[in-house]
Design a protein around this motif. Sequence first.
Motif, PDB file in Angstrom:
ATOM      1  N   ALA A 195      26.159  28.242  34.575  1.00  0.00           N
ATOM      2  CA  ALA A 195      26.796  29.688  34.431  1.00  0.00           C
ATOM      3  C   ALA A 195      28.623  29.350  35.222  1.00  0.00           C
ATOM      4  CB  ALA A 195      26.569  31.011  34.231  1.00  0.00           C
ATOM      5  N   LEU A 196      27.494  29.651  37.078  1.00  0.00           N
ATOM      6  CA  LEU A 196      28.632  30.293  37.889  1.00  0.00           C
ATOM      7  C   LEU A 196      29.204  28.310  38.349  1.00  0.00           C
ATOM      8  CD1 LEU A 196      29.757  31.514  40.308  1.00  0.00           C
ATOM      9  CD2 LEU A 196      27.713  30.449  42.139  1.00  0.00           C
ATOM     10  N   THR A 197      28.690  27.006  37.600  1.00  0.00           N
ATOM     11  CA  THR A 197      29.249  26.090  37.881  1.00  0.00           C
ATOM     12  C   THR A 197      30.387  25.879  36.965  1.00  0.00           C
ATOM     13  OG1 THR A 197      27.167  25.226  38.791  1.00  0.00           O
ATOM     14  CG2 THR A 197      28.649  23.519  37.811  1.00  0.00           C
ATOM     15  N   VAL A 198      30.099  25.894  35.684  1.00  0.00           N
ATOM     16  CA  VAL A 198      30.983  26.306  34.972  1.00  0.00           C
ATOM     17  C   VAL A 198      32.489  27.071  34.542  1.00  0.00           C
ATOM     18  CG1 VAL A 198      31.961  26.860  31.489  1.00  0.00           C
ATOM     19  CG2 VAL A 198      30.142  25.630  32.894  1.00  0.00           C
ATOM     20  N   SER A 199      32.253  28.198  35.718  1.00  0.00           N
ATOM     21  CA  SER A 199      33.353  29.214  35.564  1.00  0.00           C
ATOM     22  C   SER A 199      34.405  28.419  37.122  1.00  0.00           C
ATOM     23  CB  SER A 199      32.811  30.573  36.648  1.00  0.00           C
ATOM     24  OG  SER A 199      31.946  30.338  37.606  1.00  0.00           O
ATOM     25  N   ILE A 200      33.492  28.012  37.947  1.00  0.00           N
ATOM     26  CA  ILE A 200      33.982  26.882  39.251  1.00  0.00           C
ATOM     27  C   ILE A 200      35.225  26.070  38.566  1.00  0.00           C
ATOM     28  CG2 ILE A 200      34.065  26.455  41.032  1.00  0.00           C
ATOM     29  CD1 ILE A 200      31.863  28.156  41.737  1.00  0.00           C
ATOM     30  N   ALA A 201      34.336  25.012  37.548  1.00  0.00           N
ATOM     31  CA  ALA A 201      35.045  23.930  37.049  1.00  0.00           C
ATOM     32  C   ALA A 201      36.014  24.742  36.040  1.00  0.00           C
ATOM     33  CB  ALA A 201      34.196  23.433  36.177  1.00  0.00           C
ATOM     34  N   LEU A 202      35.759  25.756  35.724  1.00  0.00           N
ATOM     35  CA  LEU A 202      37.299  25.692  34.414  1.00  0.00           C
ATOM     36  C   LEU A 202      38.146  27.112  35.160  1.00  0.00           C
ATOM     37  CD1 LEU A 202      34.966  27.268  31.602  1.00  0.00           C
ATOM     38  CD2 LEU A 202      36.676  25.116  31.819  1.00  0.00           C
ATOM     39  N   LEU A 203      37.866  27.155  36.013  1.00  0.00           N
ATOM     40  CA  LEU A 203      39.586  27.257  37.255  1.00  0.00           C
ATOM     41  C   LEU A 203      39.706  26.443  37.859  1.00  0.00           C
ATOM     42  CD1 LEU A 203      37.284  30.494  39.277  1.00  0.00           C
ATOM     43  CD2 LEU A 203      39.934  30.628  37.571  1.00  0.00           C
ATOM     44  N   MET A 258      40.617  35.136  29.147  1.00  0.00           N
ATOM     45  CA  MET A 258      39.805  34.176  29.669  1.00  0.00           C
ATOM     46  C   MET A 258      39.991  34.655  31.381  1.00  0.00           C
ATOM     47  SD  MET A 258      42.540  30.529  28.888  1.00  0.00           S
ATOM     48  CE  MET A 258      41.463  29.831  30.850  1.00  0.00           C
ATOM     49  N   LEU A 259      39.940  35.380  31.432  1.00  0.00           N
ATOM     50  CA  LEU A 259      39.814  35.483  33.286  1.00  0.00           C
ATOM     51  C   LEU A 259      38.158  36.657  33.088  1.00  0.00           C
ATOM     52  CD1 LEU A 259      40.732  36.507  36.149  1.00  0.00           C
ATOM     53  CD2 LEU A 259      41.863  38.575  35.322  1.00  0.00           C
ATOM     54  N   ILE A 260      38.506  37.594  31.805  1.00  0.00           N
ATOM     55  CA  ILE A 260      37.104  38.670  31.619  1.00  0.00           C
ATOM     56  C   ILE A 260      35.943  37.289  31.426  1.00  0.00           C
ATOM     57  CG2 ILE A 260      36.007  39.998  30.318  1.00  0.00           C
ATOM     58  CD1 ILE A 260      39.483  40.774  29.717  1.00  0.00           C
ATOM     59  N   CYS A 261      35.821  36.287  30.185  1.00  0.00           N
ATOM     60  CA  CYS A 261      35.077  35.253  30.416  1.00  0.00           C
ATOM     61  C   CYS A 261      34.297  35.296  31.489  1.00  0.00           C
ATOM     62  CB  CYS A 261      35.712  34.466  28.660  1.00  0.00           C
ATOM     63  SG  CYS A 261      36.080  35.073  27.100  1.00  0.00           S
TER      64      CYS A 261
END
Length: 719
Positions: free
Chosen positions: A35-43, A100-103
Motif C-alpha cells: 500500500a505504501l509503495t502504491v501510494s508513493i508510486a501514484l504520487l 484522490m488525496l483521501i485515497c
Amino acid sequence: MTIRLQACNTSDTFDTISILQESDHLSSKGLKILALTVSIALLSMPLFVFKYIDYISKFRSSYNCSEKVSLNKQLEYRVDVLLSVHPYAKALALLVATLMLICLGGLALFGVTDDSLADCLWLSWTYVADSGNHGNSEGMGPRLVSVSISFGGMLIFAMMLGLVSEAISEKLDSLRKGRSEVVEQNHTLILGWSDKLGSLLNQLAIANESLGGGIVVVMAERDKEEMELDIAKMEFDFRGTSVICRSGSPLILADLKKVSVSKARAIVVLADDGNADQSDARALRTVLSLTGVKEGLRGHIVVELSDLDNEVLVKLVGGQLVETVVAHDVIGRLMIQCARQPGLAQIWEDILGFENCEFYIKRWPQLDGMQFEDVLISFPDAIPCGVKVASRGGKIILNPEDSYVLQEGDEVLVIAEDDDTYAPGALPMVNGASFMHIARPARKPQKILLCGWRRDVDDMIVVLDAFLAPGSELWMFNEVVESERERKLIDGGLDLSRLVNITLVHREGNAVIRRHLESLPLESFDSILILADESVEDSAIQADSRSLATLLLIRDIQAKRLPYREAMVTRGQRGSFSRGSWIGEMQQASDRSVIISEILDPRTKNLLSMSKISDYVLSNELVSMALAMVAEDRQINDVLEELFAEEGNELHIRLAELYLHEGEELSFYEIILRARLKREIIIGYRLANAERAVINPPNKNERRRWSVKDVFVVISEKE
C-alpha cells in the motif's frame, strides 16, 4: 503416559497458532508495504508523465521542424478548454483531487500504521478536513504522512474557497450588470434608450396607477447601474410602478429571452439618438429579431421611427404585430395644426398624456340599438367621439353620422379621465338643439415662415399645401443653399410643380444672427415655425438653445417694428410683466403673430410657458405620450393617425359665437347638440379669462352663462 501425550498435543497447538499469527503478521506487513509503495508510486506518477510528455514534445520538434505546437501545449490547451467551456469542470476537478488525496493518504497511513484500511481512510479524511487533527500522530512515518495529507487538505480548501468566492463574485457581477433573467409576465418592455425614456416612463406610471402599479422592463446597451442612476434622477412619482433595467442588445435572441419578451403585453422600440436612417435600420433589425422569437409574442410591438419613408418596410417585416409612430411626422403635423390654431398645443398635451383625459375604447352591450346622437349624451363622465364597427372588421369611425345605430359587437370610443371612471347612464333630459346658423369662417391666404431645416421638410410642405388656402406663401429660411434645397426636396419625393395652394419663397441665412433675421419682413407673417434644426437635433439642450435664441430675436425685432401707438393700445398686461419692459414688448408682439417652437427639453418648456411669448410643441414629450398610449392600447394608433392626417377629422378650436349668443344660458349637452347640426363633436372649452382648456367637463347637464369670447374644442372634418 497419557499426561505426556496431552502435554505434547498442547505444545503442538501453541506452535501452530504462533506460526499462523506470524504468517498473518508477515502477510499484513507485506500488504502495508505494498500500500505504501502504491501510494508513493501514484504520487510520483504525474512527475514522470510530465517529464515523458516534455521529452516527446522535444523529440517531435527536433524530428519534425514543421510541427509548430508541442504536445504539452496541446494538452494545456485541452485542459484550458475543458475548464472554461464546461461550467462544472472546476468543481468536478476539485472533487476528484479531494478523493484522490483521501485515497492516497489512506493507503499511506495504512502502510505506516497498524490500523485497518477503513480506519486509515477515515483518518485521512479528518486530516484533509481539519489540518489540526494530525497533532496526535506518533512515530516518524505516521507524522510525515499526516503532515503531507494536511498540507494537501489546506491546498484543497484554499482552492475550494477560491471557487466559491469566484462563483459569488460572478453572480453579484451578473446582477450588477443586469445579466440575470427577468421572470415577469404582462409587463411593458422598452428596448433602447433615448431622451424620450423619462417622459415615456412617467406616462406608463400614470396609466398603471389605477391598477396599483405595473412592471416596466428597460433593456439597452448600457450599464445597468448607469441606467438605474439616470432613472433615479428623473423628477416624477412612479406611483407604484417598478422599473427593472437589464443590459443587452435587442438584436440578440438570448438577450430578448432574458427579459421575457414572449410574455410582455407590449414592446416599445425607441429610436436611437442620431442619424435617422441608421436609427430606423436598427429598428427594422430589432423587429426582425422580435418576429424570430420561437415562443411567439403575446403583446404587440410599438416602433418609434424617424423617417416616414421607412414605415412601409417596418410594417412589411412586422405584419400585424407592429404599430408605428413616426416622431418627425407627428411633430411636423402638430406644429402645422398649432400654427393655424394657437392654443392647440396645450390641448394635445392634455389629450395625449394620461394625467388628464385620454381616449378609451370599450364595449357597452346596453347601448346596442341606440343611435349615435343619443350615445353622445349617455355618458355623464365621458364624451363619445367615435365607434369601432364590428361589421367592418373593427374599423374605427371618428365622428360618425347621428343616425348610425350601434350593432352587436360595436365598441364606443370616448374621451375620459380613466378607463374605470365612466359608464353609460340614463338618457338626460336635454332641450332640443334650436337651429342656429353655424358658418365656418372662410379660409384666407396666409403667410408662414419656416425657420430651420430637417429631413422631413418635404412632408411638412405637402401637409401645408393641403391645409392652407390658395394664394398662401411659405417662406423657408435656413442655412441650406437654395440649389441644394431643391435637390433635397426632390429626393424626398416632393414634386414642386404639384403644389396648388402655396408658393415657396427661399431665403438663406442663420436664424440666430440678428442681421440675417432683420432682412425678413417678420411683422407680416401670420405664423412662424421654428424647427429643431437637423444640424443640432442630436443634442436637446443645444437645439433648444438655438430655438430659444431665434424666438427671442424674432420677438424683439417684431416689437421694435410695431408702431408705438399701436403697442400702447394692445390688449392689457399679460402675465406678471409690465408693458414697458423688454419681455412685455415681446408679449405685445405675440398678439400680432403666432410663433410655434419645437422644444425637446421640458425645462425649456417651463421658460416659454412663464414668459408667454410663444406657443410651443414639446416634441419629445408628445411623442412619448403617443408611444405610451399606443403601448397601452394599440387601437388608439388608428385614431391618432386620422387626427394627424390631411384627410378625415382633426381637432379644431372654434369661437363660441358659432354656437351661441352673448350671455346665453346653456348646458354643455345643449351645446354638443348644437354642434351636431354641422356634424361636430365638442369635447371641451376654454373660457375667455382662463389659461387652459377644460376637456371632458363635469356636470354636463348644468346650465351656465356663456360669452362669445369663449372658445370650444371640437372634432370635425378637415376644412
